[in-house]
Scaffold this motif. Structure first.
Motif, PDB file in Angstrom:
ATOM      1  N   ASP A  85       9.530  22.349  20.471  1.00  0.00           N
ATOM      2  CA  ASP A  85       9.892  22.909  19.165  1.00  0.00           C
ATOM      3  C   ASP A  85      11.301  23.502  19.205  1.00  0.00           C
ATOM      4  N   GLU A  86      11.593  24.208  20.287  1.00  0.00           N
ATOM      5  CA  GLU A  86      12.902  24.830  20.421  1.00  0.00           C
ATOM      6  C   GLU A  86      13.997  23.778  20.543  1.00  0.00           C
ATOM      7  N   ILE A  87      13.727  22.696  21.268  1.00  0.00           N
ATOM      8  CA  ILE A  87      14.710  21.625  21.419  1.00  0.00           C
ATOM      9  C   ILE A  87      15.009  20.984  20.073  1.00  0.00           C
ATOM     10  N   VAL A  88      13.947  20.653  19.325  1.00  0.00           N
ATOM     11  CA  VAL A  88      14.128  20.002  18.025  1.00  0.00           C
ATOM     12  C   VAL A  88      14.906  20.902  17.085  1.00  0.00           C
ATOM     13  N   ASN A  89      14.534  22.172  17.021  1.00  0.00           N
ATOM     14  CA  ASN A  89      15.226  23.108  16.125  1.00  0.00           C
ATOM     15  C   ASN A  89      16.684  23.291  16.531  1.00  0.00           C
ATOM     16  N   CYS A  90      16.931  23.326  17.834  1.00  0.00           N
ATOM     17  CA  CYS A  90      18.296  23.503  18.327  1.00  0.00           C
ATOM     18  C   CYS A  90      19.166  22.301  17.970  1.00  0.00           C
ATOM     19  N   ILE A  91      18.646  21.092  18.227  1.00  0.00           N
ATOM     20  CA  ILE A  91      19.410  19.883  17.896  1.00  0.00           C
ATOM     21  C   ILE A  91      19.654  19.812  16.394  1.00  0.00           C
ATOM     22  N   ASN A  92      18.628  20.115  15.622  1.00  0.00           N
ATOM     23  CA  ASN A  92      18.756  20.032  14.162  1.00  0.00           C
ATOM     24  C   ASN A  92      19.716  21.072  13.613  1.00  0.00           C
ATOM     25  N   GLY A  93      19.907  22.151  14.348  1.00  0.00           N
ATOM     26  CA  GLY A  93      20.812  23.200  13.898  1.00  0.00           C
ATOM     27  C   GLY A  93      22.240  23.008  14.371  1.00  0.00           C
ATOM     28  N   THR A  94      22.499  21.892  15.055  1.00  0.00           N
ATOM     29  CA  THR A  94      23.828  21.627  15.604  1.00  0.00           C
ATOM     30  C   THR A  94      24.713  20.962  14.561  1.00  0.00           C
ATOM     31  N   SER A  95      25.999  21.277  14.569  1.00  0.00           N
ATOM     32  CA  SER A  95      26.926  20.736  13.577  1.00  0.00           C
ATOM     33  C   SER A  95      27.172  19.242  13.811  1.00  0.00           C
ATOM     34  N   THR A  96      27.682  18.592  12.780  1.00  0.00           N
ATOM     35  CA  THR A  96      28.022  17.172  12.879  1.00  0.00           C
ATOM     36  C   THR A  96      28.993  16.930  14.021  1.00  0.00           C
ATOM     37  N   LYS A  97      30.047  17.715  14.092  1.00  0.00           N
ATOM     38  CA  LYS A  97      31.078  17.524  15.117  1.00  0.00           C
ATOM     39  C   LYS A  97      30.510  17.697  16.512  1.00  0.00           C
ATOM     40  N   GLU A  98      29.642  18.682  16.701  1.00  0.00           N
ATOM     41  CA  GLU A  98      29.047  18.911  18.026  1.00  0.00           C
ATOM     42  C   GLU A  98      28.169  17.745  18.439  1.00  0.00           C
ATOM     43  N   LEU A  99      27.430  17.169  17.484  1.00  0.00           N
ATOM     44  CA  LEU A  99      26.591  16.014  17.798  1.00  0.00           C
ATOM     45  C   LEU A  99      27.438  14.804  18.162  1.00  0.00           C
ATOM     46  N   VAL A 100      28.519  14.584  17.431  1.00  0.00           N
ATOM     47  CA  VAL A 100      29.422  13.470  17.743  1.00  0.00           C
ATOM     48  C   VAL A 100      30.003  13.649  19.142  1.00  0.00           C
ATOM     49  N   ASN A 101      30.472  14.844  19.451  1.00  0.00           N
ATOM     50  CA  ASN A 101      31.044  15.095  20.768  1.00  0.00           C
ATOM     51  C   ASN A 101      30.018  14.909  21.883  1.00  0.00           C
ATOM     52  N   ALA A 102      28.782  15.298  21.612  1.00  0.00           N
ATOM     53  CA  ALA A 102      27.721  15.110  22.615  1.00  0.00           C
ATOM     54  C   ALA A 102      27.464  13.630  22.851  1.00  0.00           C
ATOM     55  N   GLY A 103      27.480  12.853  21.782  1.00  0.00           N
ATOM     56  CA  GLY A 103      27.295  11.410  21.927  1.00  0.00           C
ATOM     57  C   GLY A 103      28.376  10.774  22.764  1.00  0.00           C
ATOM     58  N   ILE A 104      29.611  11.242  22.594  1.00  0.00           N
ATOM     59  CA  ILE A 104      30.734  10.720  23.388  1.00  0.00           C
ATOM     60  C   ILE A 104      30.548  11.087  24.859  1.00  0.00           C
ATOM     61  N   ILE A 105      30.101  12.294  25.128  1.00  0.00           N
ATOM     62  CA  ILE A 105      29.855  12.719  26.513  1.00  0.00           C
ATOM     63  C   ILE A 105      28.779  11.851  27.153  1.00  0.00           C
ATOM     64  N   LEU A 106      27.686  11.616  26.436  1.00  0.00           N
ATOM     65  CA  LEU A 106      26.585  10.833  26.994  1.00  0.00           C
ATOM     66  C   LEU A 106      27.021   9.413  27.316  1.00  0.00           C
ATOM     67  N   LYS A 107      27.871   8.833  26.486  1.00  0.00           N
ATOM     68  CA  LYS A 107      28.330   7.464  26.722  1.00  0.00           C
ATOM     69  C   LYS A 107      29.176   7.339  27.983  1.00  0.00           C
ATOM     70  N   SER A 108      29.723   8.448  28.442  1.00  0.00           N
ATOM     71  CA  SER A 108      30.590   8.412  29.623  1.00  0.00           C
ATOM     72  C   SER A 108      29.817   8.594  30.927  1.00  0.00           C
ATOM     73  N   ILE A 109      28.518   8.827  30.843  1.00  0.00           N
ATOM     74  CA  ILE A 109      27.720   9.061  32.051  1.00  0.00           C
ATOM     75  C   ILE A 109      27.243   7.731  32.613  1.00  0.00           C
ATOM     76  N   PRO A 110      27.668   7.349  33.825  1.00  0.00           N
ATOM     77  CA  PRO A 110      27.221   6.066  34.400  1.00  0.00           C
ATOM     78  C   PRO A 110      25.713   6.053  34.600  1.00  0.00           C
ATOM     79  N   ASP A 111      25.084   4.923  34.268  1.00  0.00           N
ATOM     80  CA  ASP A 111      23.642   4.803  34.504  1.00  0.00           C
ATOM     81  C   ASP A 111      23.321   3.637  35.438  1.00  0.00           C
ATOM     82  N   GLY A 112      24.354   3.087  36.073  1.00  0.00           N
ATOM     83  CA  GLY A 112      24.121   2.070  37.084  1.00  0.00           C
ATOM     84  C   GLY A 112      23.834   0.685  36.550  1.00  0.00           C
TER      85      GLY A 112
END
Length: 555
Positions: free
Chosen positions: A266-293
């Motif tokens: 519940d806390e995770i969902v509420n936290c993500i939903n309360g995040t700004s558009t810009k923060e979500l975009v930046n998080a997506g860019i960070i995740l794309k840079s993580i090698p997964d092999g």
């Protein structure tokens, strides 16, 4: 996976944006939502047609609708200004799209291009590409070629990346995933209800798209949610069978990137939903840079979720391959195909592995839908088998690109599109499926005619005009003009025909060829090049290798 050319299309389109203060009443009509005005344009033959820009087809997907299935747009009061473009959906690749590209979560719009002729015309609905991470309808406003034909063109904008594909397994959150694909379904419902006001025929709708748009078309082709909403489909350089379409739910990685980690969902969902558009975009860019092999490196937040059958209106509850085998798809005529050298666009764009790979990278060559133990001798040997097929005794290097481009093209696009086409043709021979290999090299290609490769998206400039200064006249009888004419004729003939036959009649550019559908015994495909010939057995040795590979290793 970065689809650079599609980003370029977005950049180019911004040079010809109309002023936001423009309100030129070239044409005014009334649809179910209310009255709206559009503006006039000229097609390639200098005939007039009309464009209605950025019509809302859904409520803004914010607040209680964020990450969730869309709801139909509300009626408006007054006259809606459909003479100006509006913002794109939030882009994980926005930093590459240039400083002028603006985005907003209120982005569920579509464009309509029409000549407003008296008799209802066939409708073609375009779904843009961009890896489900970037792209917009603003990149495809150059409709001058397509509008020389008697069609109505619709272009759909849909939610991308985290905003369109975030999912949680627990049904109480009502975020099962696939919101971006459900946006497309709602847009098709809007077409059924409203296209008649633009003199379009709701009973003759063709969906088409490229890359992630091609995959979207094929997913709609298989989804029960889209049943009855279209009557033809064209999947260009993407299908629902490609491995980059699928990913496990990655909300835990997103939560970490946003500092939303918790043992309480519940806390995770509420936290993500309360995040700004810009923060979500930046998080997506960070995740794309993580090698997964893997070859398609980075943690994806932009992928299809196989939903529970208990979900509310699930988009898809089984893998595409399983649905095709069982006949659970929309049985309408299909065109599907590739560009000859798909990965030549981004052959070095792999964070985890490149053309100079070594023995330690062998297991990264293995498709992600093959189960193996990482770091094992088995993984090494499987990867070595792939290396030896494409390279033989040659040592991979940055100077040896031919085998690398073939491998990446097969892995990311060609084999799975070949396989799913063959499977459908064998299982349901009464549903025509036409395959093509686009192989034109002219000045229209994104890299021009200075390269020997026809890369991903190189078919698009033969359908859309990407010249920011307007459409220019092609030299008569040149490869450019003939190539454009052939692509427009094939695609629109397919859309217009009553039985889904793409072969133009009485056209001198098609007198010596008939495009046959694939059947259980013959993998026919149209080789779309200056000679325009029907051929059999696409890249036969390479496709046989992968047929045998999957028979051997897929459990």
């Amino acid at each position: 996976m970065k689809f650079v050319l599609l980003v370029i299309c977005i950049i180019i389109s911004l040079d010809c944006v109309r002023s936001k203060n423009t309100f030129k009443e070239d044409i005014k009509i009334t649809i179910k939502q209310g009255s709206l005005v559009g503006h006039s344009a000229k097609d390639y033959l200098n005939d007039t047609y009309y464009i209605f820009e950025a019509i809302p087809y859904a409520k803004p997907p914010v607040g209680r609708l964020r990450f969730k299935a869309p709801e139909p747009a509300e009626p408006w009061t007054g006259v809606y200004d459909a003479t100006k473009i509006r913002k794109a959906c939030p882009q994980v690749g926005a930093s590459e799209a240039g400083p002028n590209e603006e985005y907003d979560e209120d982005c569920l719009f579509l464009n309509v291009h029409t000549k407003m002729m008296p008799d209802p015309k066939p409708v073609m609905v375009w779904i843009h590409g961009g890896a489900f991470e970037m792209g917009s309808i603003n990149g495809y406003r150059g409709s001058q070629y397509l509008m020389t034909e008697d069609i109505v063109l619709v272009e759909v904008q849909y939610r991308l990346n985290i905003f369109g594909f975030l999912s949680f397994d627990d049904p109480k959150y009502n975020i099962p995933g696939n919101a971006g694909l459900k946006d497309q379904v709602l847009a098709l419902k809007w077409v059924q209800e409203n296209i008649k006001y633009f003199n379009g025929d709701p009973n003759q709708v063709t969906i088409f798209g490229d890359s992630a748009g091609g995959a979207s078309v094929h997913l709609l082709y298989v989804s029960s949610l889209a049943k009855g909403l279209f009557h033809r489909a064209i999947a260009q350089s993407g299908s629902g069978a490609n491995t980059w379409v699928y990913s496990a739910s990655n909300y835990t990685h997103l939560a970490e990137a946003l500092n939303c980690s918790s043992n309480n969902l519940d806390e995770i969902v509420n936290c993500i939903n309360g995040t700004s558009t810009k923060e979500l975009v930046n998080a997506g860019i960070i995740l794309k840079s993580i090698p997964d092999g893997t070859l398609v490196d980075g943690i994806s937040m932009s992928a299809l979720t196989i939903e529970s059958e208990n979900s509310n209106d699930p988009f898809m509850t089984h893998h595409v391959e399983e649905n095709i085998k069982k006949g659970n798809f929309n049985k309408v005529p299909l065109i599907i195909g590739i560009c000859a050298n798909e990965s030549a666009l981004y052959y070095q764009d792999r964070p985890g592995i490149g053309p100079n790979f070594t023995e330690s990278d062998y297991e990264k060559l293995i498709p992600k839908d093959i189960n193996f133990k990482k770091g094992s001798n088995e993984a090494f040997n499987i990867g070595k088998e792939i290396k030896e097929f494409y390279y033989g005794n040659q040592t991979p290097s940055n100077d040896l690109l031919e085998p690398w481009i073939k491998y990446v093209s097969d892995m990311m696009f060609i084999y799975k599109m070949y396989y799913i086409t063959k499977l459908q043709a064998a299982s349901f021979p009464n549903v025509p499926v036409y395959f093509y290999n686009f192989n034109y090299i002219t000045s229209l290609n994104f890299e021009g005619n200075s390269t020997k490769y026809v890369a991903h998206a190189d078919d698009l400039p033969y359908l859309f005009n990407f010249n920011p200064k307007g459409v220019s006249q092609l030299t008569p009888s040149s490869d450019e003009e003939i190539g454009m004419h052939r692509m427009i004729k094939l695609w629109t003939t397919f859309a217009k025909s009553k039985d889904g036959n793409p072969n133009p009649l009485n056209d001198p550019l098609f007198t010596n060829v008939t495009w046959k559908p694939v059947d259980s015994n013959n993998f026919f495909y149209l080789h779309i090049n200056p000679k325009l010939v029907l051929e059999k057995n696409l890249y036969e040795d390479r496709m046989k290798f992968w047929d045998h590979f999957y028979q051997k290793y897929q459990i």
